[in-house]
Design an enzyme around this catalytic site. Structure first.
Site: not given
Length: 499
Positions: A217, A406, A409, A463
């Site tokens: 992240s 995700d 990102c 993610h």
């Protein structure tokens, strides 16, 4: 002065009610955004950061590492002793800080002390690395009754594993001086470099081991900066030479100028928005690009302008995709505003018996810090890819991996910045074929690699890849540090976890 005026102009134009972008929702409250992020993880810390009135360790440990071996009191197997486990928790008084102490966990490898040393950094910015420890790739998972159960896919199976609460103010890390709060990657990487130097002074037997930096992240900013800082320290013979071999970024934010334009393309490809939505939201891209360019050469005002302008792209997509969408995994829905429930970890770490075992005194655990988040907003839109090519040229490996579901990102934006990065192997990397990443006879993703650089799109993951695909994530780490990432295994067990 002209650049500052242009930054202010961008803000005024974008926020004006008469602006042609007025149909697009624009975020205007930094604190509310941080609060929303934290509440979506179902975390409710009592404090916004760990700034204490008095340092509880000052009388006993003025500087350096204060570390202890421990056993969690809430292990399901209560017969385990300190001697059975090589588990450590500690504080490091940051050498060049005013009064900051970083908290960390260190888990010795279950296999061999000669295994690589792997450090994990969580993002946020301002979220504790304990989120990964207890829900992704640590030795334990938290059960509903707050007891800990062994994680058979913990990364300590193949490495000596470190989790650090950083930047200062996150998790159990604290300071008695607000000047220690970070606002840049220089601050973050210098603090981490001082920490890792002290860690290896405390554990000289590990100094010869290979060293890898990992995380996910917003750590897509931290990781390259920390890797570059270690490399600089090695070249300049600043302290102990650290055997840096590679760094890995999972679903990271690294190059916003390339990743933000990928939002609408990804959302359209995944059916989250319509073509007309895509075209409307894309009208913000030129303004976003100008703002990011200014951020790269200017100070705080232009970087805040870039944050507000560019994040309106993401906000607009969410508004059209539905308020209940989980932007960390678009296959899932949020229950109200709560996308994941990590509250058991927060409750467990604030138990008095756990605090006593860890030696954290009366420090309150802050799962995600709104203050740290806000403090790093001026860093958000900066390009953290710039230092990576020099590392690749010196043979230091980079693995970028991303779960395919995700949004925040997403894999598409990550793939684009990796391919656009200029280095001596760029053409060969872009021309290299995508091959199946097969784990125990099952396709777990698609891999592209050349030389020191690898990109892996992970199947059936969002993610947090190690949480969604723990078996495949462990195998990914094992083969990457072993130099066999593109090789297939021969066992028949399916390592891709079911959805």
């Amino acid at each position: 002065m002209a650049q500052i005026n242009l930054s202010l102009f961008l803000l005024l134009v974008l926020l004006s009610p008469s602006c042609s972008f007025s149909k697009i929702q624009v975020p205007s409250d930094r604190y509310n955004q941080a609060e929303t992020l934290i509440r979506e993880l179902n975390l409710f810390p009592k404090e916004s950061e760990n700034i204490v009135d008095k340092d509880p360790f000052l009388a006993t440990e003025a500087a350096g590492i204060f570390e202890k071996r421990f056993v969690f009191p809430n292990l399901e197997n209560s017969s385990v002793t300190i001697e059975d486990l090589g588990h450590h928790a500690g504080y490091y008084k940051i050498k060049h800080s005013h009064a900051a102490r970083l908290f960390y966990f260190f888990f010795e490898s279950r296999s061999s002390k000669d295994d690589p040393v792997v450090i994990w950094l969580s993002g946020g910015p301002g979220c504790s690395s304990e989120l990964a420890l207890f829900y992704e790739n640590g030795p334990f998972s938290v059960s509903k009754n707050l007891s800990l159960v062994p994680n058979q896919y913990g990364w300590d199976k193949v490495s000596n594993l470190i989790y650090v609460d950083q930047p200062t103010g996150t998790g159990f890390s604290y300071s008695s001086d607000r000047r220690d709060l970070c606002h840049s990657e220089t601050c973050v990487s210098d603090d981490l470099y001082d920490f890792i130097q002290a860690f290896f002074e405390e554990h000289p037997e590990l100094l010869k081991n290979d060293f890898y930096i990992t995380g996910e992240s917003y750590a897509g900013h931290y990781i390259p900066a920390f890797a570059a800082r270690v490399h600089k320290g090695n070249k300049g013979k600043e302290g102990l030479r650290i055997n840096l071999k590679g760094f890995a970024i999972g679903n990271g934010l690294t190059d916003p100028k390339i990743q933000y334009p990928a939002y609408t393309d990804y959302a359209l490809d995944m059916g989250l928005i319509s073509k007309s939505d895509h075209d409307l939201i894309n009208k913000l891209l030129p303004v976003c690009e100008v703002a990011i360019n200014l951020c790269g050469t200017d100070g705080k005002i232009s970087c805040m302008a870039a944050y507000l302008v560019c994040n309106s792209i993401f906000t607009a997509i969410r508004a059209r995709a539905g308020a209940d969408i989980n932007h960390y995994d678009i296959r899932k829905k949020c229950v109200g505003r709560l996308c994941y429930d990590f509250s058991d970890m927060e409750k467990m770490l604030n138990m008095r018996s756990v605090k006593q075992a860890l030696g954290v005194e009366d420090i309150e655990f802050v799962s995600c810090s709104t203050t740290v988040y806000q403090g790093m907003l001026v860093d958000w839109m900066r390009n953290s890819e710039v230092g990576i090519p020099a590392l690749l040229e010196d043979g230091i490996k980079l693995l970028v991996y991303a779960g395919e579901y995700d949004l925040i990102c997403n894999w598409l934006g990550n793939s684009r910045w990796v391919q656009a990065m200029e280095w001596s192997g760029q053409k060969e990397f872009v021309a290299s074929p995508e091959i199946p990443f097969e784990v125990n006879g099952s396709e777990a993703g698609l891999l592209r690699s050349h030389g020191s650089l690898s990109f892996l799109k992970v199947r059936d993951a969002g993610h947090m890849v190690p949480m969604d695909q723990p078996k495949a994530a462990l195998e990914m780490l094992k083969r990457w540090i072993g130099g066999t990432l593109s090789q297939q295994t021969t066992e028949t067990e399916n390592l891709v976890a079911s959805i």
